[in-house]
Design a protein around this motif. Structure first.
Motif, short mmCIF file in Angstrom:
data_model
loop_
_atom_site.label_atom_id
_atom_site.label_comp_id
_atom_site.label_asym_id
_atom_site.label_seq_id
_atom_site.Cartn_x
_atom_site.Cartn_y
_atom_site.Cartn_z
N MET A 296 -4.32 -0.79 0.93
CA MET A 296 -2.90 -0.72 1.20
C MET A 296 -2.42 -2.11 1.62
SD MET A 296 -0.87 1.50 4.10
CE MET A 296 -1.09 0.34 5.45
N ARG A 297 -1.21 -2.41 1.20
CA ARG A 297 -0.58 -3.67 1.60
C ARG A 297 0.62 -3.39 2.50
NH1 ARG A 297 -1.97 -8.33 -1.00
NH2 ARG A 297 -3.49 -8.10 -2.65
N TYR A 298 0.96 -4.39 3.28
CA TYR A 298 2.12 -4.27 4.15
C TYR A 298 2.91 -5.57 4.10
CZ TYR A 298 -0.11 -7.26 7.64
OH TYR A 298 -0.68 -8.32 8.29
N THR B 1 4.13 -1.76 1.66
CA THR B 1 4.72 -2.18 0.40
C THR B 1 4.28 -1.23 -0.71
OG1 THR B 1 2.95 -3.75 -0.10
CG2 THR B 1 4.86 -4.60 1.10
N ASN C 105 1.92 -4.99 -4.97
CA ASN C 105 1.09 -6.18 -4.79
C ASN C 105 1.68 -7.17 -3.79
OD1 ASN C 105 -0.97 -5.50 -6.71
ND2 ASN C 105 0.59 -5.82 -8.27
N GLU D 136 0.43 -8.54 2.55
CA GLU D 136 -0.97 -8.74 2.93
C GLU D 136 -1.73 -7.42 2.89
OE1 GLU D 136 -2.14 -11.83 3.58
OE2 GLU D 136 -0.11 -12.54 3.12
N ILE D 137 -3.03 -7.51 2.72
CA ILE D 137 -3.87 -6.31 2.75
C ILE D 137 -4.07 -5.87 4.19
CG2 ILE D 137 -6.19 -5.42 2.26
CD1 ILE D 137 -6.25 -7.32 -0.16
N TRP D 138 -3.89 -4.57 4.44
CA TRP D 138 -4.06 -3.99 5.77
C TRP D 138 -5.54 -3.96 6.11
CZ3 TRP D 138 -0.19 -2.37 9.06
CH2 TRP D 138 -0.61 -1.73 10.23
N THR D 139 -5.86 -4.39 7.33
CA THR D 139 -7.24 -4.33 7.83
C THR D 139 -7.23 -3.66 9.20
OG1 THR D 139 -7.21 -6.44 9.03
CG2 THR D 139 -7.74 -6.53 6.66
N GLU E 247 -4.92 -5.21 11.80
CA GLU E 247 -3.52 -4.80 11.85
C GLU E 247 -3.37 -3.49 12.63
OE1 GLU E 247 -3.67 -8.03 9.29
OE2 GLU E 247 -4.85 -6.20 9.03
N ASN F 70 1.65 5.49 0.13
CA ASN F 70 0.61 4.68 0.77
C ASN F 70 -0.20 5.58 1.70
OD1 ASN F 70 0.99 1.54 0.28
ND2 ASN F 70 3.01 2.50 0.26
N GLU G 236 -3.13 5.76 2.57
CA GLU G 236 -4.11 5.17 3.47
C GLU G 236 -3.58 5.23 4.91
OE1 GLU G 236 -2.81 3.77 0.75
OE2 GLU G 236 -4.34 2.73 -0.40
#
Length: 163
Positions: A1-3, A24, A42, A45-48, A51, A77, A79
């Protein structure tokens, strides 16, 4: 997932001062969406786990009254299910979620309903430019509703949230 953003302090997307997660990715493509760049899956940033920990830290601030999820489209999303579970295990504050899907569309999908059930208030419905109303509290167009999720799931019909 991106944010796209984690906003520590926000006063526009729910009552009080809130921490807001903007995911996003969204396929609704609402005309004049206020977060058009966040429609791209796309973008951002990629969620980790970092975050998630940052959101928990922000929510532990006594000035913050809750969490709001928007985007993009939170219900695209999923995730977020595990992320919200982790946040709820650490912080007991109300969670608002904004979705272009209606309540009925969400509860007809098992995974979306699972995310919904982790939240307290839903602002539902696509943004409709022709129904835009700047005087509305916590929503952009007149077709959107502010829904008490727990009461609505129990009744299996929409119960509006009393602001």
């Amino acid at each position: 997932m991106r944010y796209g953003e984690i906003r520590q302090y926000d006063v526009a997307n729910g009552p009080g001062i809130r921490t807001v997660i903007f995911v996003t990715g969204c396929t609704h493509n609402c005309k004049n969406c206020f977060n058009g760049e966040y429609q791209d899956f796309n973008y951002g940033e990629i969620w980790t786990e970092n975050e998630t920990l940052k959101a928990i830290k922000y929510l532990n601030d006594e000035n913050v009254s809750g969490l709001t999820l928007l985007g993009g489209e939170p219900m695209q999303n999923l995730e977020l299910i595990e992320i919200v579970k982790k946040i709820k295990s650490e912080v007991l504050k109300p969670i608002w979620v904004y979705s272009g899907y209606t309540f009925d569309e969400i509860i007809s999908n098992e995974k979306r309903c699972e995310l919904l059930a982790l939240c307290d208030v839903l602002v539902d419905g696509r943004f409709v430019e022709e129904q835009k109303d700047l005087k509305l509290k916590f929503r952009g167009s007149r077709n959107q509703r502010i829904i008490d999720i727990k009461k609505s799931l129990e009744a299996r019909k929409v119960e509006l949230y009393d602001i």
